[in-house]
Structure formats: C-alpha cells, structure tokens
Design an enzyme around this catalytic site. Structure first.
Site, PDB file in Angstrom:
ATOM      1  CG  ASN A  91      -1.596   1.299   1.457  1.00 38.43           C
ATOM      2  OD1 ASN A  91      -2.526   1.671   0.742  1.00 38.43           O
ATOM      3  ND2 ASN A  91      -1.105   2.051   2.431  1.00 38.43           N
ATOM      4  CE1 TYR A 156       0.215   7.798  -6.837  1.00 37.58           C
ATOM      5  CE2 TYR A 156      -1.628   8.839  -7.941  1.00 37.58           C
ATOM      6  CZ  TYR A 156      -1.148   8.028  -6.937  1.00 37.58           C
ATOM      7  OH  TYR A 156      -2.011   7.439  -6.040  1.00 37.58           O
TER       8      TYR A 156
HETATM    9  P1  NAD Z   1      -0.599   8.645   2.974  1.00 37.23           P
HETATM   10  O1  NAD Z   1       0.416   9.623   2.517  1.00 37.23           O
HETATM   11  O2  NAD Z   1      -1.576   9.024   4.020  1.00 37.23           O
HETATM   12  O3  NAD Z   1       0.131   7.300   3.431  1.00 37.23           O
HETATM   13  C1  NAD Z   1       1.178   6.765   2.685  1.00 37.23           C
HETATM   14  C2  NAD Z   1       1.805   5.635   3.431  1.00 37.23           C
HETATM   15  O4  NAD Z   1       2.949   5.225   2.688  1.00 37.23           O
HETATM   16  C3  NAD Z   1       2.288   6.028   4.823  1.00 37.23           C
HETATM   17  O5  NAD Z   1       2.041   4.994   5.739  1.00 37.23           O
HETATM   18  C4  NAD Z   1       3.786   6.215   4.637  1.00 37.23           C
HETATM   19  O6  NAD Z   1       4.530   5.862   5.776  1.00 37.23           O
HETATM   20  C5  NAD Z   1       4.090   5.259   3.501  1.00 37.23           C
HETATM   21  N1  NAD Z   1       5.249   5.726   2.754  1.00 37.23           N
HETATM   22  C6  NAD Z   1       5.361   6.882   2.050  1.00 37.23           C
HETATM   23  N2  NAD Z   1       6.616   6.980   1.562  1.00 37.23           N
HETATM   24  C7  NAD Z   1       7.281   5.883   1.984  1.00 37.23           C
HETATM   25  C8  NAD Z   1       8.602   5.388   1.801  1.00 37.23           C
HETATM   26  N3  NAD Z   1       9.509   6.054   1.098  1.00 37.23           N
HETATM   27  N4  NAD Z   1       8.934   4.209   2.363  1.00 37.23           N
HETATM   28  C9  NAD Z   1       8.034   3.510   3.072  1.00 37.23           C
HETATM   29  N5  NAD Z   1       6.770   3.903   3.280  1.00 37.23           N
HETATM   30  C10 NAD Z   1       6.416   5.074   2.733  1.00 37.23           C
HETATM   31  O7  NAD Z   1      -1.299   8.174   1.656  1.00 37.23           O
HETATM   32  P2  NAD Z   1      -2.619   7.334   1.325  1.00 37.23           P
HETATM   33  O8  NAD Z   1      -3.536   8.250   0.636  1.00 37.23           O
HETATM   34  O9  NAD Z   1      -3.101   6.552   2.480  1.00 37.23           O
HETATM   35  O10 NAD Z   1      -1.997   6.390   0.210  1.00 37.23           O
HETATM   36  C11 NAD Z   1      -1.889   5.009   0.333  1.00 37.23           C
HETATM   37  C12 NAD Z   1      -1.911   4.394  -1.049  1.00 37.23           C
HETATM   38  O11 NAD Z   1      -3.150   4.736  -1.674  1.00 37.23           O
HETATM   39  C13 NAD Z   1      -0.813   4.882  -1.994  1.00 37.23           C
HETATM   40  O12 NAD Z   1      -0.304   3.797  -2.728  1.00 37.23           O
HETATM   41  C14 NAD Z   1      -1.541   5.839  -2.913  1.00 37.23           C
HETATM   42  O13 NAD Z   1      -0.930   5.938  -4.173  1.00 37.23           O
HETATM   43  C15 NAD Z   1      -2.905   5.203  -2.983  1.00 37.23           C
HETATM   44  N6  NAD Z   1      -4.003   6.111  -3.376  1.00 37.23           N
HETATM   45  C16 NAD Z   1      -4.389   7.127  -2.575  1.00 37.23           C
HETATM   46  C17 NAD Z   1      -5.426   7.952  -2.986  1.00 37.23           C
HETATM   47  C18 NAD Z   1      -5.924   9.086  -2.141  1.00 37.23           C
HETATM   48  O14 NAD Z   1      -6.731   9.878  -2.639  1.00 37.23           O
HETATM   49  N7  NAD Z   1      -5.513   9.206  -0.899  1.00 37.23           N
HETATM   50  C19 NAD Z   1      -6.067   7.718  -4.207  1.00 37.23           C
HETATM   51  C20 NAD Z   1      -5.634   6.664  -4.992  1.00 37.23           C
HETATM   52  C21 NAD Z   1      -4.605   5.860  -4.558  1.00 37.23           C
END
Ligand code: NAD
Length: 248
Positions: A91, A156
């Site tokens: 994730n 992305y």
């Molecule tokens: P967030 O920024 O709240 O959380 C991201 C997580 O990834 C955190 O736990 C962080 O510790 C971890 N992370 C970030 N960089 C890191 C690194 N270099 N090494 C290890 N861990 C790392 O983001 P989110 O919105 O919860 O995103 C989670 C997933 O959902 C991602 O893959 C993102 O692409 C995807 N996503 C999010 C959205 C949205 O609108 N929030 C939409 C589509 C997809």
C-alpha cells in the site's frame, strides 16, 4: 471475523488508507505486521492500535522499501516469527503532480522506485513463502489514475498503470500456486496524501465525483478486507475501483 488466524503484512500501514486496512484486518482476527518509513511513526501507529484494543496482535517494522535486501530480510523475519504469511498488502506509495516541463528525472525515479520496484521486492520473497505453505493473497494499492491517467505528475499514473500490469500478470502466473493477486484502485480519498495536493486540484477533482464526495479511508479498507477474505476465493487478477464512479 473474516480473517481469523491469518497473518498479514501491510506496507504504508502507519496512516491513511494503510492504517485503516490494518485496523480492519485486526478487527477481523488477523495478526498484522505494519511497515512504515520511520520507527517513530511506526511506534505511534502501534500505540494507537494497542490503545484501541489490547488483544490485537500487531507488530511494526521500517525496512527501506526501495532496498530489495532489506525488504527480503524483513519478510523472512516475519515468517520466522509467525510461521507463515497469508496476506501481503503493498500500500505504501507517493503521489506527484508536477507539470512535465518542471519535472526532473530524480522525481520520476523516486515515484517508480517506491510505487513499482518496492512491490516487486516485497512480492518476491512473500510469494516464495506463500507457494511453500500452499497459498496466499497479494493485494496492491492502485489508483483511479491507472485507468484515466492524470493531467500532471506523469510518474504517478505511470506507476499505477504498472501496478495494474504487475497485478494482472502475477495473478495469471501464481494461480497455479493458489496465490490470488488483486488490486484496489481508490479515487480521491481523505488522507494526508490528498491534503498535500494543491487545494484547487482537490476541489476540481471532488466536483467531478458522481457520488459527490471523496471516499473515506475505511471505505477503501473494506475492499481490501473483502479481497483478502475467503469471500473472494474465486477473484484474482481484478482491479477493484472504489472511487464513486470517478473514472467513468
Ligand atoms: P498517505 O500519505 O496518508 O500514506 C502513505 C503511506 O505510505 C504512509 O504509511 C507512509 O509511511 C508510507 N510511505 C510513504 N513513503 C514511503 C517510503 N519512502 N517508504 C516507506 N513507506 C512510505 O497516503 P494514502 O492516501 O493513504 O496512500 C496510500 C496508497 O493509496 C498509496 O499507494 C496511494 O498511491 C494510494 N491512493 C491514494 C489515494 C488518495 O486519494 N488518498 C487515491 C488513490 C490511490
């Protein structure tokens, strides 16, 4: 209790969507190891989860996800401690929105390294363990931009198209080993990642969501629960959209 007795690993489990996946899995009887980028954020997440329910079995680690050797060591340590790995959730991810003419190769590489390469690094050792134990489940976090593309920050959407490709290909390759591989493609979801995007971009995207609002992390985590459970025993190679119909 859809995941009673299962052992799950969730990368990016310290906040946002990943944190809700961890909570959902724990509440459904799984033992969970969450990965975060820093020990401090891992400790904070564990503290929060332990305060919510003292009987939840949750552990945390912070291997550098872009280092194949470190990741393999962490996965093997989990197998050593818990005896198996039933569910791997990839994730962790970063988003980008830089216009092409301001983009750098380093920025592009950073996105591909975490959003694509790191998935390969966790999947390789975990799939070997799953094969040996007779099956397992791999889930990846994709995005609605893996279907619609994105008008800036090309690294992305490129990375998420790759996530879908890896998911579908590995679903076909690993089916014979009883390993299911699926992805969830969230739309705009209320997490820190969205908070860090320019406000006008979020407002513009939200206004176009047919369901009229961004998703909650828990709504996305519900899809991860379904796909990890035996309710999805015949589902593999699926990219499940949870986006309020944003992509269509
Ligand atoms: P967030 O920024 O709240 O959380 C991201 C997580 O990834 C955190 O736990 C962080 O510790 C971890 N992370 C970030 N960089 C890191 C690194 N270099 N090494 C290890 N861990 C790392 O983001 P989110 O919105 O919860 O995103 C989670 C997933 O959902 C991602 O893959 C993102 O692409 C995807 N996503 C999010 C959205 C949205 O609108 N929030 C939409 C589509 C997809």
């Amino acid at each position: 209790m859809l995941l009673e007795g299962k052992v799950a690993v969730v990368t990016g489990g310290t906040r946002g969507i990943g944190f809700e996946i961890v909570r959902k899995y724990l509440a459904n009887g799984a033992k969970v190891v969450l990965f975060g980028s820093r020990q401090e954020t891992v400790d904070k997440a564990l503290e929060k989860l332990n305060a919510e329910n003292t009987s939840w079995e949750v552990d945390g680690m912070c291997p550098k996800l872009t280092d194949a050797g470190e990741v393999e060591k962490a996965i093997l340590a989990i197998k050593e401690k818990f005896g198996k790995i039933d569910i791997l959730v990839n994730n962790a991810g970063i988003s980008q929105s830089t216009p092409l003419y301001n983009y750098t190769a380093e920025e592009f590489d950073k996105c591909i390294d975490l959003n694509v390469r790191a998935l390969f690094y966790t999947i390789l050792p975990a799939a070997k363990i799953m094969k040996e134990q007779g099956g397992g489940c791999i889930l990846n976090t994709s995005s609605m931009v893996s279907i619609s593309g994105q008008p800036a920050g090309v690294g992305y959407p490129t990375s998420k198209f790759a996530v879908n490709g890896m998911t579908i290909s590995l679903a076909r390759e690993l089916a014979k080993d009883k390993i299911r591989v699926n992805a969830v493609a969230p739309g705009v979801t209320k997490t820190d990642m969205v908070a860090s995007l320019p406000a006008d971009m979020v407002a513009r995207i939200s206004a176009q969501i047919p369901l009229g609002r961004p998703g909650e992390p828990e709504e996305v985590a519900n899809a991860f629960l379904y796909l990890a459970s035996d309710m999805a025993s015949y589902v593999t190679g699926e990219i499940l959209s949870v986006d309020g119909a944003s992509r269509v």
